[in-house]
Design a protein around this motif. Structure first.
Motif, mmCIF file in Angstrom:
data_model
loop_
_atom_site.group_PDB
_atom_site.id
_atom_site.type_symbol
_atom_site.label_atom_id
_atom_site.label_comp_id
_atom_site.label_asym_id
_atom_site.label_seq_id
_atom_site.Cartn_x
_atom_site.Cartn_y
_atom_site.Cartn_z
ATOM 1 N N ARG A 4 0.871 -1.181 0.000
ATOM 2 C CA ARG A 4 0.000 0.000 0.000
ATOM 3 C C ARG A 4 0.899 1.220 0.000
ATOM 4 O O ARG A 4 1.722 1.379 0.898
ATOM 5 C CB ARG A 4 -0.885 0.027 1.246
ATOM 6 C CG ARG A 4 -1.900 -1.080 1.273
ATOM 7 C CD ARG A 4 -2.938 -0.842 2.360
ATOM 8 N NE ARG A 4 -3.909 -1.917 2.306
ATOM 9 C CZ ARG A 4 -3.779 -3.087 2.931
ATOM 10 N NH1 ARG A 4 -2.715 -3.307 3.679
ATOM 11 N NH2 ARG A 4 -4.691 -4.022 2.805
ATOM 12 N N HIS A 6 1.322 5.412 -0.265
ATOM 13 C CA HIS A 6 0.725 6.747 -0.201
ATOM 14 C C HIS A 6 1.702 7.732 -0.802
ATOM 15 O O HIS A 6 2.870 7.743 -0.431
ATOM 16 C CB HIS A 6 0.471 7.162 1.239
ATOM 17 C CG HIS A 6 -0.675 6.458 1.865
ATOM 18 N ND1 HIS A 6 -0.534 5.300 2.562
ATOM 19 C CD2 HIS A 6 -1.998 6.731 1.867
ATOM 20 C CE1 HIS A 6 -1.723 4.895 2.993
ATOM 21 N NE2 HIS A 6 -2.633 5.745 2.579
ATOM 22 N N THR A 8 2.141 11.783 -1.205
ATOM 23 C CA THR A 8 1.578 13.067 -0.790
ATOM 24 C C THR A 8 2.522 14.191 -1.189
ATOM 25 O O THR A 8 3.724 13.979 -1.331
ATOM 26 C CB THR A 8 1.401 13.104 0.745
ATOM 27 O OG1 THR A 8 2.627 12.679 1.345
ATOM 28 C CG2 THR A 8 0.292 12.183 1.202
ATOM 29 N N TYR A 41 -3.139 7.146 -3.716
ATOM 30 C CA TYR A 41 -3.066 5.903 -2.959
ATOM 31 C C TYR A 41 -3.006 4.763 -3.967
ATOM 32 O O TYR A 41 -3.878 4.652 -4.826
ATOM 33 C CB TYR A 41 -4.313 5.785 -2.085
ATOM 34 C CG TYR A 41 -4.460 4.469 -1.386
ATOM 35 C CD1 TYR A 41 -3.507 4.066 -0.455
ATOM 36 C CD2 TYR A 41 -5.524 3.618 -1.662
ATOM 37 C CE1 TYR A 41 -3.628 2.850 0.180
ATOM 38 C CE2 TYR A 41 -5.652 2.403 -1.018
ATOM 39 C CZ TYR A 41 -4.702 2.026 -0.097
ATOM 40 O OH TYR A 41 -4.812 0.815 0.530
ATOM 41 N N TYR A 74 6.675 9.761 -0.224
ATOM 42 C CA TYR A 74 5.917 8.521 -0.334
ATOM 43 C C TYR A 74 6.060 7.735 0.961
ATOM 44 O O TYR A 74 7.010 7.931 1.714
ATOM 45 C CB TYR A 74 6.386 7.675 -1.521
ATOM 46 C CG TYR A 74 7.803 7.182 -1.414
ATOM 47 C CD1 TYR A 74 8.844 7.872 -2.007
ATOM 48 C CD2 TYR A 74 8.106 6.021 -0.711
ATOM 49 C CE1 TYR A 74 10.143 7.430 -1.893
ATOM 50 C CE2 TYR A 74 9.406 5.567 -0.596
ATOM 51 C CZ TYR A 74 10.423 6.278 -1.197
ATOM 52 O OH TYR A 74 11.714 5.841 -1.065
ATOM 53 N N ARG B 4 -8.327 11.197 7.717
ATOM 54 C CA ARG B 4 -7.619 10.604 6.576
ATOM 55 C C ARG B 4 -8.632 9.788 5.788
ATOM 56 O O ARG B 4 -9.249 8.873 6.337
ATOM 57 C CB ARG B 4 -6.486 9.688 7.046
ATOM 58 C CG ARG B 4 -5.385 10.412 7.751
ATOM 59 C CD ARG B 4 -4.145 9.522 7.890
ATOM 60 N NE ARG B 4 -3.087 10.294 8.518
ATOM 61 C CZ ARG B 4 -2.970 10.456 9.840
ATOM 62 N NH1 ARG B 4 -3.806 9.856 10.661
ATOM 63 N NH2 ARG B 4 -2.012 11.197 10.332
ATOM 64 N N HIS B 6 -9.575 7.528 2.358
ATOM 65 C CA HIS B 6 -9.130 6.768 1.185
ATOM 66 C C HIS B 6 -10.310 6.563 0.267
ATOM 67 O O HIS B 6 -11.366 6.118 0.725
ATOM 68 C CB HIS B 6 -8.611 5.393 1.592
ATOM 69 C CG HIS B 6 -7.279 5.434 2.248
ATOM 70 N ND1 HIS B 6 -7.139 5.525 3.601
ATOM 71 C CD2 HIS B 6 -6.025 5.431 1.739
ATOM 72 C CE1 HIS B 6 -5.840 5.567 3.896
ATOM 73 N NE2 HIS B 6 -5.151 5.513 2.791
ATOM 74 N N TYR B 41 -6.193 9.807 -1.906
ATOM 75 C CA TYR B 41 -5.951 9.900 -0.480
ATOM 76 C C TYR B 41 -6.100 11.366 -0.101
ATOM 77 O O TYR B 41 -5.440 12.221 -0.686
ATOM 78 C CB TYR B 41 -4.552 9.395 -0.175
ATOM 79 C CG TYR B 41 -4.105 9.622 1.235
ATOM 80 C CD1 TYR B 41 -4.778 9.016 2.282
ATOM 81 C CD2 TYR B 41 -3.020 10.428 1.532
ATOM 82 C CE1 TYR B 41 -4.375 9.229 3.591
ATOM 83 C CE2 TYR B 41 -2.608 10.640 2.829
ATOM 84 C CZ TYR B 41 -3.286 10.036 3.861
ATOM 85 O OH TYR B 41 -2.893 10.239 5.147
#
Lengths: 79, 79
Positions: A4, A6, A8, A41, A74, B4, B6, B41
């Motif tokens: 997984r 993320h 940002t 995501y 990340y 948060r 998703h 996200y």
């Protein structure tokens, strides 16, 4: 293994998409919403079965393709 | 409170962006990568200080604006 990821925007990088969401929320009557930041995501499955190796591989993917290291951070979770 | 969120495509909904990432990864030499799914996200700050109310509010935001409930699922974490 499942990864997984993320991605940002780094602090200080303008986030026009987040600003647009913030504005739209306030237009819809959701007050008191601040600092909206939108990121990506990504979920993927790796054939690698060793968690340490899978994490290294996923980080390499982030650095080479998925994240723009100049403006994005990340994080990787392996499950 | 910080929320948060998703937002991911429902199972069975085609994900062309995920497919493109999968293909690009394999072109770069990352083999053994499957089922790449790309979602959104979103982080935001709520002035609401009660965690239960903050969660309800964030879910409402997802249903009204952030997620397309026909093809997307959402999950909310409050911290």
């Amino acid at each position: 293994m499942k990864a997984r990821i993320h991605i940002t925007l780094k602090n200080g990088v303008l986030d026009p998409q987040g600003k647009a969401v913030e504005h739209a929320l306030s237009t819809l009557g959701f007050g008191g919403v601040e600092n909206v930041r939108q990121g990506k995501y990504i979920e993927l499955e790796l054939s690698e079965s060793d968690p340490i190796k899978a994490e290294t591989l996923a980080k390499e993917m982030c650095e080479k393709l998925l994240a723009n290291m100049v403006i994005e951070n990340y994080s990787v979770e392996i499950a």
